[in-house]
Write a protein that holds these residues in place. Structure first.
Motif, PDB file in Angstrom:
ATOM      1  N   TRP A  79     -31.336  19.611   5.064  1.00 52.59           N
ATOM      2  CA  TRP A  79     -30.190  20.061   4.256  1.00 52.59           C
ATOM      3  C   TRP A  79     -29.126  20.705   5.140  1.00 52.59           C
ATOM      4  CZ3 TRP A  79     -27.933  19.313  -0.194  1.00 52.59           C
ATOM      5  CH2 TRP A  79     -26.981  20.226  -0.645  1.00 52.59           C
ATOM      6  N   LYS A  99     -22.564  16.947   3.764  1.00 52.67           N
ATOM      7  CA  LYS A  99     -22.643  16.949   2.299  1.00 52.67           C
ATOM      8  C   LYS A  99     -21.480  16.161   1.727  1.00 52.67           C
ATOM      9  CE  LYS A  99     -25.854  20.064   2.908  1.00 52.67           C
ATOM     10  NZ  LYS A  99     -26.000  19.992   4.340  1.00 52.67           N
ATOM     11  N   ARG A 151     -26.483  19.348  -9.296  1.00 51.73           N
ATOM     12  CA  ARG A 151     -27.676  19.380  -8.447  1.00 51.73           C
ATOM     13  C   ARG A 151     -28.936  19.205  -9.302  1.00 51.73           C
ATOM     14  NH1 ARG A 151     -28.985  21.014  -3.367  1.00 51.73           N
ATOM     15  NH2 ARG A 151     -31.037  21.941  -3.100  1.00 51.73           N
TER      16      ARG A 151
END
Length: 150
Positions: free
Chosen positions: A19, A24, A63
Motif C-alpha cells: 500500500w 494510488k 474503499r
C-alpha cells in the motif's frame, strides 16, 4: 533472499508495504442503463463542464466496495432506480483514474433525480446520442447499441 523474507512476513505486513510503496488512483463506475424499449438513460450533471454536461449514471467507488455494489449504490443514489447488471462493457482511464462501465437493464422509466448533483435526464437511442459527454461514455453507448442490436 528477499523473496524468502517476503514469503514469511505476515499478510498484513505485506499489504501495508505494498500500500505504501505503490501509487494510488481513483476508481469510478458508470452504467449504460437500458429500459424495456432499448433506450439508454442519460443524466445532466450539475458539476460537469459544458463539454461533458451529460453522461451515464455513476461515480467513485468507496474503499472496500466491489464494482457491482458501487454501480447499484450510485444508480440508487442518483436516480432511485434499481438495475440488473448484465455484463462489464468497457474499461477506461488515464493512469490517475480508471472507470469501469457496465451494461445494465432497468425496469422503471421514471428516475427520481438527486437534485444536488443532477439537473435533468432523458432516454436516448444508445447508437445516436447527440449531447456533450465524455468520450468513454459515448463509446460505451455505441458498444451497448452494437451488443443489443439497437
Amino acid at each position: 533472499m528477499v523473496a524468502m523474507v517476503w514469503r514469511h512476513l505476515p499478510l498484513g505486513v505485506r499489504r501495508t508495504i505494498l500500500w505504501r510503496a505503490t501509487s494510488k488512483f481513483l476508481v469510478g463506475v458508470a452504467a449504460v442503463c437500458l429500459n424495456s424499449q432499448g433506450q439508454a438513460l442519460l443524466l445532466k450533471h450539475r458539476f460537469h463542464t459544458a463539454d461533458r454536461a451529460w453522461g451515464l449514471p455513476g461515480g467513485w467507488m468507496t474503499r472496500g466496495e466491489a464494482p457491482e455494489e458501487a454501480v447499484h449504490r450510485e444508480l440508487r443514489e442518483e436516480t432511485g432506480l434499481q438495475a440488473e447488471i448484465i455484463a462489464p462493457l468497457l474499461t477506461d482511464g488515464d493512469g490517475e483514474w480508471i472507470e469501469l462501465i457496465y451494461l445494465c437493464r432497468i425496469n422503471s422509466d421514471q428516475p427520481h433525480l438527486q437534485a444536488e448533483e443532477l439537473i435533468d435526464w432523458r432516454w436516448c437511442d444508445p447508437g445516436t446520442v447527440e449531447v456533450p459527454m465524455l468520450a468513454s461514455h459515448r463509446h460505451a453507448l455505441r458498444l451497448a447499441a452494437q451488443r443489443c442490436g439497437a
